[in-house]
Design a protein around this motif. Structure first.
Motif, PDB file in Angstrom:
ATOM      1  N   MET A   1       0.847  -1.195   0.000  1.00 24.96           N
ATOM      2  CA  MET A   1       0.000   0.000   0.000  1.00 24.96           C
ATOM      3  C   MET A   1       0.882   1.245   0.000  1.00 24.96           C
ATOM      4  SD  MET A   1      -3.064   1.013   2.680  1.00 24.96           S
ATOM      5  CE  MET A   1      -3.867  -0.565   2.511  1.00 24.96           C
ATOM      6  N   THR A   2       0.543   2.240  -0.817  1.00 27.95           N
ATOM      7  CA  THR A   2       1.339   3.466  -0.908  1.00 27.95           C
ATOM      8  C   THR A   2       1.107   4.336   0.321  1.00 27.95           C
ATOM      9  OG1 THR A   2      -0.410   4.699  -2.020  1.00 27.95           O
ATOM     10  CG2 THR A   2       1.094   3.414  -3.417  1.00 27.95           C
ATOM     11  N   PRO A   3       2.053   5.252   0.612  1.00 27.35           N
ATOM     12  CA  PRO A   3       1.842   6.174   1.740  1.00 27.35           C
ATOM     13  C   PRO A   3       0.526   6.952   1.635  1.00 27.35           C
ATOM     14  CG  PRO A   3       4.118   6.275   0.981  1.00 27.35           C
ATOM     15  CD  PRO A   3       3.381   5.414   0.000  1.00 27.35           C
ATOM     16  N   TYR A   4       0.147   7.330   0.418  1.00 28.47           N
ATOM     17  CA  TYR A   4      -1.100   8.054   0.200  1.00 28.47           C
ATOM     18  C   TYR A   4      -2.298   7.217   0.645  1.00 28.47           C
ATOM     19  CZ  TYR A   4      -5.031   9.906  -2.568  1.00 28.47           C
ATOM     20  OH  TYR A   4      -6.250  10.383  -2.970  1.00 28.47           O
TER      21      TYR A   4
ATOM     22  N   ILE B   1      -5.048   7.664   3.830  1.00 34.60           N
ATOM     23  CA  ILE B   1      -6.505   7.572   3.690  1.00 34.60           C
ATOM     24  C   ILE B   1      -7.069   6.559   4.676  1.00 34.60           C
ATOM     25  CG2 ILE B   1      -8.388   6.831   2.170  1.00 34.60           C
ATOM     26  CD1 ILE B   1      -6.915   8.053  -0.161  1.00 34.60           C
ATOM     27  N   GLN B   2      -6.432   5.386   4.758  1.00 33.92           N
ATOM     28  CA  GLN B   2      -6.920   4.343   5.654  1.00 33.92           C
ATOM     29  C   GLN B   2      -6.860   4.779   7.118  1.00 33.92           C
ATOM     30  OE1 GLN B   2      -8.566   1.512   4.889  1.00 33.92           O
ATOM     31  NE2 GLN B   2      -8.485   2.409   2.831  1.00 33.92           N
TER      32      GLN B   2
ATOM     33  N   GLN C   1      -1.139   6.539  15.637  1.00 36.78           N
ATOM     34  CA  GLN C   1      -1.183   5.148  16.084  1.00 36.78           C
ATOM     35  C   GLN C   1      -1.569   4.212  14.931  1.00 36.78           C
ATOM     36  OE1 GLN C   1      -3.854   4.938  19.418  1.00 36.78           O
ATOM     37  NE2 GLN C   1      -2.656   6.399  20.633  1.00 36.78           N
ATOM     38  N   GLN C   2      -2.453   4.720  14.038  1.00 39.81           N
ATOM     39  CA  GLN C   2      -2.883   3.908  12.901  1.00 39.81           C
ATOM     40  C   GLN C   2      -1.833   3.911  11.791  1.00 39.81           C
ATOM     41  OE1 GLN C   2      -5.641   2.389  13.937  1.00 39.81           O
ATOM     42  NE2 GLN C   2      -5.435   3.876  15.629  1.00 39.81           N
ATOM     43  N   GLU C   3      -1.134   5.036  11.634  1.00 37.37           N
ATOM     44  CA  GLU C   3      -0.137   5.160  10.576  1.00 37.37           C
ATOM     45  C   GLU C   3       1.063   5.927  11.130  1.00 37.37           C
ATOM     46  OE1 GLU C   3       2.266   4.912   7.916  1.00 37.37           O
ATOM     47  OE2 GLU C   3       0.415   3.762   7.658  1.00 37.37           O
ATOM     48  N   PRO C   4       2.060   5.228  11.697  1.00 38.71           N
ATOM     49  CA  PRO C   4       3.192   5.864  12.383  1.00 38.71           C
ATOM     50  C   PRO C   4       3.968   6.857  11.536  1.00 38.71           C
ATOM     51  CG  PRO C   4       3.104   3.524  12.906  1.00 38.71           C
ATOM     52  CD  PRO C   4       2.093   3.748  11.823  1.00 38.71           C
TER      53      PRO C   4
END
Length: 345
Positions: free
Chosen positions: A1-4, A8-9, A136-139
């Motif tokens: 999965m890309t950083p972008y 979003i997630q 927390q979801q995306e460090p």
């Protein structure tokens, strides 16, 4: 999965977190997130206008917006690309209603840029909590979100929201950088006298939500000559308890006393004062009104005041009654497309 996509997630997970928390609050579920609940309590203690009801309303609206479907549909209209040279965007946030700067925060991160946020002293705890949840979801977001309390430095771009007075300072300090600088705006409603009781009751939400402190709150109504205000007053009677809030009550008592001592003609129902006035920005607890002869003439008048008006509520082509405080992701403040601006940097 890309950083972008990972970003979003992270926002999608945040949206679910907000929705779950609000649903538990509304249903009096005892199994609340204690940390989140404590943050909501502190936000209310730091700002008397931030009642739990109003904070939950703001959180619930963002929870409904931050779904994968909504975000994907909104972003599909922009040529978003991964960037190796992100800009640092300074966001000077207002504090009139809870999380009023969150849309700018969202736009900056989803455009691939970095946030440097200067929070209002009136709204200092909600966004840092949501930011920590996102991290927390995306460090990787930890390096892209910063808050500053002192002088804002090290930014490439500025988005600043304030009053007509503060905008002059913003233009002086930030005018040499690419910027979006927002000033005072107000919202109005056009009534014809043919509105249903349900529509007029819904208009009360546009007037009273957040105690009228937001730019999307209706601060003035336009009515036809000979308009009967009794159906309007009857329809909004369900909002009478607003005067039990002491800060609102103080404004109501003060404004009523000033108007009476000045011999202004007012209409009053015990919790809202109606005053005929040429202005747009009514004080707290006051709703301005003006008469019009023809809708076509009124439309021309409002078009001439376009830069002062945020929303127009009406049965014909405006925002629906009760909908001003439910903006969509594509509803940009002052009509300036923030995402387009950021992607062109």
């Amino acid at each position: 999965m890309t950083p972008y996509m990972e970003t979003i997630q992270a926002f999608v997970k945040l949206g679910k977190h907000l929705t779950d928390f609000c649903e538990k609050c509304y249903s009096n579920d005892g199994n609340l997130d204690a940390d989140f609940n404590e943050v909501v309590t502190r936000a209310g203690q730091m700002n008397g206008w931030f009642t739990k009801d109003n904070i939950l309303h703001a959180l619930a609206q963002w929870g409904a917006l931050l779904t994968e479907e909504n975000l994907t549909d909104w972003l599909s209209h922009y040529p978003i690309k991964e960037t190796s040279s992100p800009k640092t965007v300074g966001i000077v946030m207002a504090g009139n209603i809870p999380l009023v700067g969150f849309h700018d925060f969202l736009c900056v991160l989803l455009s691939g840029n970095n946030v440097l946020a200067k929070l209002s002293s009136n709204d200092k705890v909600l966004l840092p909590y949501l930011s920590n949840y996102l991290i927390q979801q995306e460090p990787s977001l930890a390096t892209r979100i910063k808050f500053t309390e002192g002088k804002m430095e090290g930014f490439d771009v500025v988005i600043a929201t304030g009053s007509n007075n503060t905008s002059r300072y913003f233009e002086y300090y930030f005018g040499k950088k690419p910027n979006i600088i927002r000033k005072n705006r107000n919202s109005v409603a056009i009534l014809t006298g043919k509105e249903s009781t349900e529509e007029l009751t819904a208009l009360g939400e546009d007037i009273f939500r957040y105690y009228g402190l937001g730019c999307r709150n209706v601060s003035k109504i336009y009515v036809p000559k000979g308009y009967d205000f009794e159906p309007f007053f009857n329809a909004i009677f369900s909002y009478k308890d607003i005067v039990d809030q002491h800060k609102y009550a103080n404004n109501y008592d003060y404004n009523k006393a000033v108007y009476l001592m000045s011999n202004f003609k007012i209409l009053d129902n015990g919790f809202l004062i109606l005053k005929e006035d040429d202005g747009q920005a009514s004080p707290i607890s006051v709703l301005f009104y003006a008469y019009y002869d023809a809708e076509e003439t009124l439309e021309q008048e409002l078009n001439a005041q376009e830069e002062q008006i945020q929303c127009i509520v009406s049965k014909k082509g405006g925002i629906g009654f009760g909908e001003t405080q439910k903006p969509k992701l594509q509803d940009y403040a002052d009509g300036v497309d923030t995402m387009e601006f950021l992607l062109k940097l």
